[in-house]
Scaffold this motif. Structure first.
Motif, PDB file in Angstrom:
ATOM      1  N   UNK A 171     -13.769   6.378   4.638  1.00 21.13           N
ATOM      2  CA  UNK A 171     -14.334   5.606   3.529  1.00 21.13           C
ATOM      3  C   UNK A 171     -13.302   5.403   2.416  1.00 21.13           C
ATOM      4  N   UNK A 172     -12.578   6.463   2.070  1.00 20.71           N
ATOM      5  CA  UNK A 172     -11.590   6.369   0.988  1.00 20.71           C
ATOM      6  C   UNK A 172     -10.415   5.474   1.383  1.00 20.71           C
ATOM      7  N   UNK A 173      -9.838   5.722   2.579  1.00 19.65           N
ATOM      8  CA  UNK A 173      -8.702   4.921   3.030  1.00 19.65           C
ATOM      9  C   UNK A 173      -9.114   3.463   3.227  1.00 19.65           C
ATOM     10  N   UNK A 174     -10.291   3.257   3.819  1.00 18.83           N
ATOM     11  CA  UNK A 174     -10.763   1.894   4.030  1.00 18.83           C
ATOM     12  C   UNK A 174     -10.953   1.156   2.722  1.00 18.83           C
ATOM     13  N   UNK A 175     -11.488   1.851   1.728  1.00 18.18           N
ATOM     14  CA  UNK A 175     -11.674   1.223   0.426  1.00 18.18           C
ATOM     15  C   UNK A 175     -10.364   0.846  -0.236  1.00 18.18           C
ATOM     16  N   UNK A 176      -9.385   1.750  -0.151  1.00 17.81           N
ATOM     17  CA  UNK A 176      -8.074   1.465  -0.744  1.00 17.81           C
ATOM     18  C   UNK A 176      -7.393   0.295  -0.048  1.00 17.81           C
ATOM     19  N   UNK A 177      -7.450   0.283   1.300  1.00 21.29           N
ATOM     20  CA  UNK A 177      -6.818  -0.800   2.051  1.00 21.29           C
ATOM     21  C   UNK A 177      -7.498  -2.134   1.780  1.00 21.29           C
ATOM     22  N   UNK A 178      -8.831  -2.122   1.737  1.00 20.61           N
ATOM     23  CA  UNK A 178      -9.540  -3.377   1.496  1.00 20.61           C
ATOM     24  C   UNK A 178      -9.258  -3.887   0.090  1.00 20.61           C
ATOM     25  N   UNK A 179      -9.253  -2.999  -0.895  1.00 24.21           N
ATOM     26  CA  UNK A 179      -9.009  -3.414  -2.275  1.00 24.21           C
ATOM     27  C   UNK A 179      -7.628  -4.034  -2.433  1.00 24.21           C
ATOM     28  N   UNK A 180      -6.605  -3.365  -1.877  1.00 26.09           N
ATOM     29  CA  UNK A 180      -5.248  -3.903  -1.988  1.00 26.09           C
ATOM     30  C   UNK A 180      -5.133  -5.234  -1.256  1.00 26.09           C
ATOM     31  N   UNK A 181      -5.775  -5.345  -0.086  1.00 30.36           N
ATOM     32  CA  UNK A 181      -5.745  -6.597   0.660  1.00 30.36           C
ATOM     33  C   UNK A 181      -6.477  -7.705  -0.056  1.00 30.36           C
ATOM     34  N   UNK A 182      -7.633  -7.390  -0.655  1.00 28.04           N
ATOM     35  CA  UNK A 182      -8.422  -8.395  -1.362  1.00 28.04           C
ATOM     36  C   UNK A 182      -7.690  -8.900  -2.599  1.00 28.04           C
ATOM     37  N   UNK A 183      -7.056  -7.977  -3.343  1.00 26.19           N
ATOM     38  CA  UNK A 183      -6.301  -8.385  -4.529  1.00 26.19           C
ATOM     39  C   UNK A 183      -5.158  -9.316  -4.144  1.00 26.19           C
ATOM     40  N   UNK A 184      -4.409  -8.947  -3.097  1.00 25.84           N
ATOM     41  CA  UNK A 184      -3.302  -9.794  -2.638  1.00 25.84           C
ATOM     42  C   UNK A 184      -3.811 -11.145  -2.148  1.00 25.84           C
ATOM     43  N   UNK A 185      -4.960 -11.142  -1.475  1.00 29.58           N
ATOM     44  CA  UNK A 185      -5.534 -12.381  -0.940  1.00 29.58           C
ATOM     45  C   UNK A 185      -5.901 -13.345  -2.062  1.00 29.58           C
ATOM     46  N   UNK A 186      -6.630 -12.851  -3.048  1.00 27.79           N
ATOM     47  CA  UNK A 186      -7.077 -13.728  -4.123  1.00 27.79           C
ATOM     48  C   UNK A 186      -5.923 -14.162  -5.030  1.00 27.79           C
ATOM     49  N   UNK A 187      -4.917 -13.310  -5.191  1.00 23.92           N
ATOM     50  CA  UNK A 187      -3.729 -13.733  -5.941  1.00 23.92           C
ATOM     51  C   UNK A 187      -3.010 -14.840  -5.184  1.00 23.92           C
ATOM     52  N   UNK A 188      -2.982 -14.724  -3.862  1.00 27.53           N
ATOM     53  CA  UNK A 188      -2.362 -15.739  -3.030  1.00 27.53           C
ATOM     54  C   UNK A 188      -3.119 -17.060  -3.139  1.00 27.53           C
ATOM     55  N   UNK A 189      -4.459 -16.965  -3.198  1.00 24.04           N
ATOM     56  CA  UNK A 189      -5.278 -18.168  -3.331  1.00 24.04           C
ATOM     57  C   UNK A 189      -5.018 -18.841  -4.663  1.00 24.04           C
ATOM     58  N   UNK A 190      -4.918 -18.044  -5.732  1.00 24.10           N
ATOM     59  CA  UNK A 190      -4.687 -18.602  -7.066  1.00 24.10           C
ATOM     60  C   UNK A 190      -3.336 -19.291  -7.143  1.00 24.10           C
ATOM     61  N   UNK A 191      -2.323 -18.671  -6.549  1.00 21.81           N
ATOM     62  CA  UNK A 191      -0.964 -19.218  -6.635  1.00 21.81           C
ATOM     63  C   UNK A 191      -0.766 -20.397  -5.695  1.00 21.81           C
ATOM     64  N   UNK A 192      -1.230 -20.252  -4.438  1.00 16.75           N
ATOM     65  CA  UNK A 192      -0.946 -21.258  -3.421  1.00 16.75           C
ATOM     66  C   UNK A 192      -2.136 -22.137  -3.098  1.00 16.75           C
ATOM     67  N   UNK A 193      -3.354 -21.663  -3.416  1.00 17.57           N
ATOM     68  CA  UNK A 193      -4.543 -22.405  -3.044  1.00 17.57           C
ATOM     69  C   UNK A 193      -4.832 -22.248  -1.565  1.00 17.57           C
TER      70      UNK A 193
END
Length: 283
Positions: A171-193
């Motif tokens: 649960x802890x590792x999955x949460x950390x991995x998902x959070x880091x992936x989600x942040x990178x994903x949405x930053x990528x969407x904002x920058x590149x669309x």
């Protein structure tokens, strides 16, 4: 709960020793190789850049913490009659898991080669020689964690179900991995669309897996959370843990928390244990 404090201390101590050995081998390697495939395969490459050195140290400490937490969570289920053997079994298990992950996320393997690191275990599959070196260092790290575990004072703890610890780490590792992936994903969407998936090419498959972490990783993580909460109440989390683990494992990037969720879910069917989680197993 499992004796996480003892496991984390052992993992950090082993990572520190491993880091010191890394510096020594790196210095020796610079004398005979340039830059030295042997050192690179063992995950010991150290650069003079201050930021690079700092990040290298922090990454090894974090991986030591993860390894120690996983070791404590799975201690009762690992094969071996001593803690050293259990540490080597866990390191071998994580090496195989990392190799599977590397093959899964690397397009064109084995021609693509590459290396990856998981919980203190560095895997390189670019050649047989480098793979053997990474296995040797992985086993040595696991044995070191087990030896330090023996030296640390045992904390008497009881738990409703031993599998709860594995689900908690998942649960802890999955949460950390998902959070880091989600942040990178949405930053990528904002920058590149949109779209955020690369066009067919070397990184096309990895991009798909990266996006799958955001959309598949979350429901898998939630199911692992439900399984953990059930084990806290003394119930079986078999269905929830296995389902969540399989979903997380499908992303490739969340393979470790996925396997831990599956393991915890499978063993959650056992009857509650009242004995200490860390049995007096010595050399």
């Amino acid at each position: 709960m499992a004796d996480f404090r003892r496991g984390i201390k052992a993992g950090v101590a082993a990572a520190t020793v491993y880091l010191l050995v890394s510096v020594i081998l790196a210095a020796i390697g610079q004398m005979f190789w340039y830059p030295g495939n042997f050192i690179h395969a063992a995950g010991l490459g150290i650069h003079l850049d201050p930021l690079g050195v700092t990040l290298s140290i922090l990454s090894r400490i974090v991986r030591g913490i993860v390894f120690g937490a996983v070791f404590a969570a799975l201690y009762s289920f690992l094969l071996g009659t001593t803690s050293v053997k259990k540490g080597m079994v866990l390191s071998a298990f994580l090496w195989i898991l990392s190799a599977v992950q590397l093959i899964y996320i690397t397009p064109g393997w084995p021609t693509g080669g590459g290396h990856t690191s998981t919980a203190g275990i560095t895997v390189s599959l670019s050649s047989i020689g480098l793979a053997l070196v990474s296995i040797i260092f992985a086993m040595a790290f696991g044995a070191l964690v087990g030896a330090i575990w023996n030296k640390l004072r045992e904390k008497k703890v009881t738990e409703a179900r031993k599998s709860m610890a594995a689900l908690l780490v998942s649960f802890i590792l999955g949460g950390l991995m998902w959070t880091s992936g989600a942040v990178a994903f949405f930053m990528n969407v904002v920058v590149r669309g949109f779209p955020v998936i690369e066009q067919p090419g070397p990184f096309w498959w990895y991009s798909i897996l990266f996006v799958s972490v955001v959309f598949l990783g979350l429901p898998g993580w939630v199911l692992a959370l439900v399984a953990w909460r059930k084990t806290r109440r003394g119930e079986s989390g078999l269905k929830w843990g296995v389902a969540g683990g399989v979903i997380m494992a499908l992303t490739g990037i969340m393979l470790l928390p996925g396997v831990l969720a599956i393991t915890g879910g499978v063993f959650s069917g056992r009857k509650p244990a009242t004995e200490p989680s860390a049995a007096p197993i010595e050399q």
